[in-house]
Design an enzyme around this catalytic site. Sequence first.
Site, PDB file in Angstrom:
ATOM      1  N   TRP A  10       0.807  -1.225   0.000  1.00 45.05           N
ATOM      2  CA  TRP A  10       0.000   0.000   0.000  1.00 45.05           C
ATOM      3  C   TRP A  10       0.838   1.271   0.000  1.00 45.05           C
ATOM      4  CZ3 TRP A  10       1.955   2.425   4.090  1.00 45.05           C
ATOM      5  CH2 TRP A  10       2.494   1.635   5.105  1.00 45.05           C
ATOM      6  N   LYS A  34      -2.739  -8.513  -7.095  1.00 45.38           N
ATOM      7  CA  LYS A  34      -3.335  -8.682  -5.759  1.00 45.38           C
ATOM      8  C   LYS A  34      -2.768  -7.527  -4.925  1.00 45.38           C
ATOM      9  CE  LYS A  34      -3.328 -10.013  -1.324  1.00 45.38           C
ATOM     10  NZ  LYS A  34      -3.491  -8.735  -0.660  1.00 45.38           N
ATOM     11  N   HIS A  35      -3.601  -6.537  -4.677  1.00 41.07           N
ATOM     12  CA  HIS A  35      -3.106  -5.353  -3.977  1.00 41.07           C
ATOM     13  C   HIS A  35      -3.450  -5.445  -2.486  1.00 41.07           C
ATOM     14  CE1 HIS A  35      -1.139  -1.616  -4.015  1.00 41.07           C
ATOM     15  NE2 HIS A  35      -1.597  -1.139  -5.155  1.00 41.07           N
ATOM     16  N   SER A  51      -5.171  -4.659   0.969  1.00 39.21           N
ATOM     17  CA  SER A  51      -6.627  -4.468   1.065  1.00 39.21           C
ATOM     18  C   SER A  51      -7.032  -3.075   1.552  1.00 39.21           C
ATOM     19  CB  SER A  51      -7.246  -5.545   1.951  1.00 39.21           C
ATOM     20  OG  SER A  51      -6.627  -5.503   3.203  1.00 39.21           O
ATOM     21  N   GLY A  99       7.017  -6.286  -0.579  1.00 40.51           N
ATOM     22  CA  GLY A  99       6.355  -6.363   0.719  1.00 40.51           C
ATOM     23  C   GLY A  99       7.318  -6.793   1.810  1.00 40.51           C
ATOM     24  N   SER A 100       6.754  -7.445   2.818  1.00 40.16           N
ATOM     25  CA  SER A 100       7.550  -7.789   3.999  1.00 40.16           C
ATOM     26  C   SER A 100       8.367  -9.070   3.777  1.00 40.16           C
ATOM     27  CB  SER A 100       6.608  -8.015   5.183  1.00 40.16           C
ATOM     28  OG  SER A 100       5.860  -9.196   4.967  1.00 40.16           O
ATOM     29  N   GLU A 133      11.010  -7.888  -3.730  1.00 37.45           N
ATOM     30  CA  GLU A 133      11.540  -6.589  -3.299  1.00 37.45           C
ATOM     31  C   GLU A 133      10.999  -6.392  -1.892  1.00 37.45           C
ATOM     32  OE1 GLU A 133      11.848  -3.272  -2.139  1.00 37.45           O
ATOM     33  OE2 GLU A 133      10.513  -2.463  -3.677  1.00 37.45           O
ATOM     34  N   LEU A 134      11.891  -6.557  -0.887  1.00 39.60           N
ATOM     35  CA  LEU A 134      11.433  -6.620   0.505  1.00 39.60           C
ATOM     36  C   LEU A 134      11.892  -5.372   1.277  1.00 39.60           C
ATOM     37  CD1 LEU A 134      12.124 -10.446   0.854  1.00 39.60           C
ATOM     38  CD2 LEU A 134      10.033  -9.314   0.101  1.00 39.60           C
ATOM     39  N   CYS A 180      10.502   1.639   1.602  1.00 37.25           N
ATOM     40  CA  CYS A 180      11.550   0.633   1.826  1.00 37.25           C
ATOM     41  C   CYS A 180      12.933   1.243   1.650  1.00 37.25           C
ATOM     42  CB  CYS A 180      11.333  -0.562   0.906  1.00 37.25           C
ATOM     43  SG  CYS A 180      11.170  -0.098  -0.812  1.00 37.25           S
ATOM     44  N   GLU A 210      13.428  -2.853  10.515  1.00 42.89           N
ATOM     45  CA  GLU A 210      12.929  -1.781   9.666  1.00 42.89           C
ATOM     46  C   GLU A 210      11.889  -0.989  10.465  1.00 42.89           C
ATOM     47  OE1 GLU A 210      10.979  -2.882   5.922  1.00 42.89           O
ATOM     48  OE2 GLU A 210      11.606  -0.924   5.147  1.00 42.89           O
TER      49      GLU A 210
HETATM   50  O1  LIG Z   1       8.984   1.190  -0.881  1.00 41.10           O
HETATM   51  C1  LIG Z   1       9.824   1.013  -1.773  1.00 41.10           C
HETATM   52  C2  LIG Z   1       9.843   1.654  -3.149  1.00 41.10           C
HETATM   53  C3  LIG Z   1      10.059   3.094  -3.104  1.00 41.10           C
HETATM   54  C4  LIG Z   1      10.338   3.722  -4.450  1.00 41.10           C
HETATM   55  O2  LIG Z   1      10.470   3.052  -5.468  1.00 41.10           O
HETATM   56  O3  LIG Z   1      10.481   4.948  -4.482  1.00 41.10           O
END
Ligand SMILES: O=CCCC(=O)O
Length: 454
Positions: free
Chosen positions: A130, A154-155, A157, A206-207, A228-229, A262, A359
């Site tokens: 999100w 699948k986004h 919720s 995500g996580s 991509e975590l 992230c 994190e």
């Molecule tokens: O949360 C990670 C991606 C952030 C971004 O691509 O700017």
Amino acid sequence: MTVRSVNPATEELIEEFEPHSELDVDQALANAAERFQSWRLTSFDERAKLLHAAADVLDARKDDFARRMTLEMGKPLKQAVAETEKCAWVCRHYADNGARYLEDERIETDASASYVRNLPIGPVLAIMPWNFPFWQVFRFAAPALMAGNVGLLKHASNVWRSALNIEDVFSEAGFPAGCFQTLLIGSDKVENVIRDRRVRAASLTGSGPAGSAVASIAGDEIKPTLLELGGTDAFIVMPSADLEAAVATAVDGRTQNNGQSCIAAKRFFIHAEVYDTFRDQFVDKMKALRIGDPMREETQIGPLAMKSIRDDLAVQVEISITAGAKPLIPKMELPQKGYWFAPQILENAPDTAPASRDEMFGPVASLWKVSSLAEAIGRANDSEFGLGSAIFTNEKSEVETAIRDLDAGSTFVNSKVASDPRLPFGGVKSSGYGRELARDGILSFINRKTVSIA
Ligand SMILES: O=CCCC(=O)O
């Protein structure tokens, strides 16, 4: 069960959604599989024309899309508009460069001709978070569609209206039905979708636990994944740095997207020679940030996206302080309603504290004094994560050492870590594997077919 979308600034209900049934999902997968058979035969020119049209839809409706993102997850409206513009950019980038990225690669052998041809693989499932409701999806979708794959989303919720808006972008642009579909499903339904024989790969942002689960299921089915975590990106400042620029970038890097990125700078390692000046200016600037209604032009920090995000962050900060970290910003009064969290800087958190190890998804910076670049890099690398890293210095040798020794997917020099359609994006260690964006991104879900003609 009905899914409620709540405004994190007010806790008011925005909208309710009925999730898709098993039958709906099955129909969507059938549509995707069928569409793939015709979409894979379209030319790069046709795909590029449609991606340009998607970019135009994004530009035309950016205010509408941005308002919805802000309502759903609380980012300042100005940043949501910028996010929509960046999505138009990534569509145009792949429209203009996709064919070149996917050109045949000729290789001299004993055959009369031999080469690698880059072919699409089929429907790809994107499981997206999100925090950047549009950007995370478009950086997957633009290369996937340009390559001739079709997408299933699948986004998270809490951003389902944004997820449906994204589906609209592609249909309004003229993409044939089935090229890009949003599945309104919870995480408990993802396993079946990954295992479905019509789905050929999965991309997840995500996580860590979500990444492990998706990779295990996909591995069991021998399907490729891109993960991509999280990240606890280091930000190093050395004595030769332009200190004013370093402080301004530190504030922006830590608080962009209300601190929920992230690649936000999270752990700051500052050389002893400039530590006191940096710390004092950093504190002043973080204190001066304008917190408030994310719809207002002047707001710099809105609420966190969910109650659980706010509560988890509060616990991490509390444990870090109890363990010995010193908070540098006094507590401030915040509205009762909404998931607010004021910017904070924690100094000298011990190694075992959450501020050192985990994190922190919100506007909280962790700050340490170091006596050398070697110490800064050693501490930066003492993390299970390795997404981005940044160094401020004007010493060439320090730049080279940082590039060589920082264990991360990127090193940015004298600027904050940022994603860019022209540059590969991804991490090492528990931050994931694979690369999005640029040529690497479009090659992520490709059959690199070897062709040899005798
Ligand atoms: O949360 C990670 C991606 C952030 C971004 O691509 O700017």
